[in-house]
Design an enzyme around this catalytic site. Sequence first.
Site, mmCIF file in Angstrom:
data_model
loop_
_atom_site.group_PDB
_atom_site.id
_atom_site.type_symbol
_atom_site.label_atom_id
_atom_site.label_comp_id
_atom_site.label_asym_id
_atom_site.label_seq_id
_atom_site.Cartn_x
_atom_site.Cartn_y
_atom_site.Cartn_z
ATOM 1 N N THR A 94 -1.321 24.481 0.442
ATOM 2 C CA THR A 94 -0.842 25.854 0.283
ATOM 3 C C THR A 94 0.644 25.860 -0.078
ATOM 4 O O THR A 94 1.176 26.873 -0.484
ATOM 5 C CB THR A 94 -1.043 26.663 1.578
ATOM 6 N N HIS A 99 5.624 16.750 -0.318
ATOM 7 C CA HIS A 99 5.947 16.313 1.038
ATOM 8 C C HIS A 99 4.911 15.301 1.498
ATOM 9 O O HIS A 99 3.790 15.285 1.010
ATOM 10 C CB HIS A 99 6.022 17.506 1.997
#
Length: 139
Positions: A94, A99
């Site tokens: 989302t 990351h």
Amino acid sequence: MADCVFCKIVAKQIPASVVYEDEYTLAFMDLGQVNPGHVLVALKAHAENVYALDDAQAAAVFRSVARVSRAIRAAFAPQGLSVYQANGKAAGQTVFHLHVHLVPRFEGDGMNLSWPVKNPPREKLEEHAAKLRLHFQGE
Ligand SMILES: [Zn+2]
């Protein structure tokens, strides 16, 4: 990207329990914890996914992953550590800002850790983040 939550964390517009920071990356514990000691390592620059990284950024991300992983091992003594990086909607993402999740694995964890994640209170995150930051003070 103006509405990117990771860019806001990097810019310190959203408070986060930061564990480690260098020129290229920021490591923090917010946005959910699968297990205690779970850290997210994000590139400071907005890059949507791993394909967008240049070689210097890629090297920097993995260097931070290794450094923070050693801190997690020292602070939480897990049996193992899983490293996850997922790209795009098909992977259930989302947040479209690169990351890497560092998830300590403890005895009794199955092969599939349970997502979605828990959101411990900030005091607990800060207590865990402080344990990890201690590891970097001597470096
Ligand atoms: Zn971003």
